[in-house]
Design a protein around this motif. Structure first.
Motif, short mmCIF file in Angstrom:
data_model
loop_
_atom_site.label_atom_id
_atom_site.label_comp_id
_atom_site.label_asym_id
_atom_site.label_seq_id
_atom_site.Cartn_x
_atom_site.Cartn_y
_atom_site.Cartn_z
N VAL A 135 14.14 -7.58 -31.10
CA VAL A 135 13.55 -7.61 -29.76
C VAL A 135 14.15 -8.76 -28.96
O VAL A 135 14.10 -9.92 -29.39
CB VAL A 135 12.01 -7.75 -29.87
CG1 VAL A 135 11.38 -7.83 -28.49
CG2 VAL A 135 11.44 -6.56 -30.63
N SER B 176 13.45 -13.82 -34.34
CA SER B 176 12.01 -13.85 -34.03
C SER B 176 11.66 -14.91 -33.01
O SER B 176 10.66 -14.81 -32.32
CB SER B 176 11.22 -14.10 -35.31
OG SER B 176 11.70 -15.27 -35.95
N ARG C 188 23.48 -11.39 -37.78
CA ARG C 188 24.72 -10.61 -37.69
C ARG C 188 25.28 -10.26 -39.07
O ARG C 188 26.28 -9.56 -39.16
CB ARG C 188 25.76 -11.39 -36.87
CG ARG C 188 25.38 -11.48 -35.40
CD ARG C 188 26.30 -12.40 -34.64
NE ARG C 188 26.14 -13.78 -35.10
CZ ARG C 188 26.77 -14.82 -34.58
NH1 ARG C 188 27.60 -14.65 -33.58
NH2 ARG C 188 26.57 -16.04 -35.06
N ASP D 149 21.56 -15.79 -40.13
CA ASP D 149 22.20 -15.18 -38.97
C ASP D 149 22.07 -13.67 -39.09
O ASP D 149 22.61 -13.07 -40.04
CB ASP D 149 23.68 -15.60 -38.95
CG ASP D 149 24.36 -15.20 -37.65
OD1 ASP D 149 24.04 -14.11 -37.13
OD2 ASP D 149 25.18 -15.97 -37.17
N PHE E 238 22.54 -10.98 -27.23
CA PHE E 238 23.29 -12.19 -27.59
C PHE E 238 24.44 -11.85 -28.54
O PHE E 238 25.13 -12.76 -29.01
CB PHE E 238 22.36 -13.22 -28.25
CG PHE E 238 21.29 -13.74 -27.32
CD1 PHE E 238 21.62 -14.42 -26.16
CD2 PHE E 238 19.95 -13.55 -27.60
CE1 PHE E 238 20.63 -14.88 -25.30
CE2 PHE E 238 18.95 -14.01 -26.75
CZ PHE E 238 19.30 -14.68 -25.59
N ARG F 59 7.44 -9.65 -24.40
CA ARG F 59 6.52 -10.00 -25.49
C ARG F 59 5.39 -8.98 -25.60
O ARG F 59 4.90 -8.65 -26.68
CB ARG F 59 5.98 -11.39 -25.19
CG ARG F 59 5.40 -12.13 -26.33
CD ARG F 59 6.43 -12.67 -27.28
NE ARG F 59 5.80 -12.89 -28.57
CZ ARG F 59 6.42 -13.08 -29.71
NH1 ARG F 59 7.72 -13.09 -29.75
NH2 ARG F 59 5.76 -13.25 -30.82
N GLU G 230 17.85 -20.61 -35.37
CA GLU G 230 17.67 -21.79 -34.52
C GLU G 230 16.72 -22.75 -35.23
O GLU G 230 15.62 -22.38 -35.65
CB GLU G 230 17.10 -21.34 -33.16
CG GLU G 230 17.41 -22.29 -32.03
CD GLU G 230 16.56 -23.53 -32.07
OE1 GLU G 230 17.11 -24.62 -31.85
OE2 GLU G 230 15.34 -23.41 -32.31
C1 SAM Z 1 14.94 -14.44 -26.42
S1 SAM Z 1 14.46 -14.92 -28.03
C2 SAM Z 1 13.49 -13.51 -28.52
C3 SAM Z 1 12.37 -13.87 -29.47
C4 SAM Z 1 11.52 -12.68 -29.92
N1 SAM Z 1 12.32 -11.69 -30.64
C5 SAM Z 1 10.83 -12.02 -28.78
O1 SAM Z 1 11.35 -11.04 -28.26
O2 SAM Z 1 9.79 -12.49 -28.35
C6 SAM Z 1 15.96 -14.64 -28.96
C7 SAM Z 1 15.94 -15.25 -30.36
O3 SAM Z 1 17.03 -14.75 -31.13
C8 SAM Z 1 17.57 -15.80 -31.89
N2 SAM Z 1 18.95 -15.45 -32.23
C9 SAM Z 1 19.98 -15.27 -31.38
N3 SAM Z 1 21.10 -14.94 -32.08
C10 SAM Z 1 20.73 -14.94 -33.40
C11 SAM Z 1 21.45 -14.68 -34.61
N4 SAM Z 1 22.74 -14.37 -34.59
N5 SAM Z 1 20.77 -14.75 -35.77
C12 SAM Z 1 19.45 -15.06 -35.80
N6 SAM Z 1 18.72 -15.31 -34.68
C13 SAM Z 1 19.36 -15.25 -33.49
C14 SAM Z 1 17.46 -17.01 -30.99
O4 SAM Z 1 17.50 -18.22 -31.75
C15 SAM Z 1 16.10 -16.77 -30.35
O5 SAM Z 1 15.07 -17.33 -31.12
#
Ligand code: SAM
Length: 275
Positions: A160, A82, A134, A132, A165, A59, A109
């Motif tokens: 970030v 985010s 992606r 999404d 994932f 962060r 989410e």
């Molecule tokens: C570990 S958190 C990171 C949050 C922020 N970017 C940070 O670094 O502080 C990962 C975030 O990515 C989101 N996420 C994962 N796969 C995603 C996807 N395919 N589309 C949109 N969001 C996604 C999750 O829901 C989660 O909120």
């Protein structure tokens, strides 16, 4: 500001399945997580992941990267994956530097989306898009996003702590390229990514056990990638010095949220200029 989210707030929320956004919120000390998320986070930490340090250090990198982009004159941001808005959100950091800065957040989410919309309700320069990441074309065509960001001008695009994932089979390089190719020159890509590169045997075994918790309990398993793989994801951009480094080593500012040993951040980080 803290808003406690309860499962009854949205019938679509699956409070029984741990979710990375809410696990991450828990690790950062947030209030928007459920028992299943806390339990998975504690389980992962017990078997070896330095969860809280990793989340806070990541962060802190995000904050430094946003400030850097503001200094380069960027005034609009797209924060992909985010998460649940927490102290030091992108719009707060950016609007400190430039009150006119605009930020579009994207997450898939439900808790992150619902909470962000509440938090941003009074801010005409920020929006939360439920999508999404992606699917770059769909994200970039979302009316809420196009109504706020001018994609013909430079945008700071943040990925970030999220590309880990996205498994190789889902073409993370193609996804990043989708955003890069649609972006105007002079914008930036900001990436941090989980890695297990350079781990000792013992640390790798512990990390595997931690990853196994995500694998078994969440719907989003984690993929570790190395420095070269991260650089490859940023093909077609110009890496801002010092390039791909441990997150704490990217333009450190001594704010004290990092682990003593940079590699314990478990994250590589980079900022790249879009030519
Ligand atoms: C570990 S958190 C990171 C949050 C922020 N970017 C940070 O670094 O502080 C990962 C975030 O990515 C989101 N996420 C994962 N796969 C995603 C996807 N395919 N589309 C949109 N969001 C996604 C999750 O829901 C989660 O909120």
């Amino acid at each position: 500001m803290k808003i406690m989210f309860t499962p009854s707030d949205d019938p679509l929320v699956d409070a029984d399945t741990p979710n990375p956004a809410r696990i991450y919120d828990y690790l950062l000390g947030g209030a928007n997580n459920f028992a299943a998320d806390r339990d998975a986070a504690e389980q992962a930490m017990r078997v070896g992941q330095v969860g809280r340090t990793v989340a806070r250090s990541n962060r802190a990198f995000l904050r430094r990267a946003v400030r850097f982009m503001c200094e380069q004159g960027v005034d609009q941001f797209l924060d992909l994956g985010s998460g649940i808005p927490t102290v030091g959100n992108v719009h707060e950091i950016a609007q400190q530097a430039n009150p006119h800065a605009r930020v579009a957040y994207v997450d898939n989410e439900t808790v992150a989306v619902t909470y962000a919309r509440r938090l941003l309700a009074d801010d005409p320069r920020s929006v939360m898009v439920e999508a999404d990441l992606r699917h770059p074309e769909q994200v970039l065509a979302d009316p809420a996003l196009t109504g706020l960001l001018d994609l013909s001008r430079p945008v700071g695009i943040l990925l970030v702590s999220v590309l880990h994932f996205v498994p190789d089979a889902e073409d993370p390089a193609g996804i990043v390229a989708g955003y890069r190719e649609a972006a105007a020159g002079g914008g930036y890509l900001v990436v941090s990514h989980y890695t297990d590169e350079g781990y000792s045997e013992e640390k790798r075994a512990r990390a595997e056990a931690g990853k196994d918790v995500y694998q078994r309990r969440t719907r989003t398993p984690v993929v570790a990638r190395g420095r070269a793989e991260l650089a490859a994801l940023l093909a077609g951009t110009e890496l801002v010095p010092p390039g791909v480094v441990w997150a704490p080593d990217w333009h450190p500012d001594g704010t004290g949220t990092d682990p003593e040993v940079s590699s314990e951040s478990e994250m590589y980080a980079a900022v790249a200029r879009i030519p």
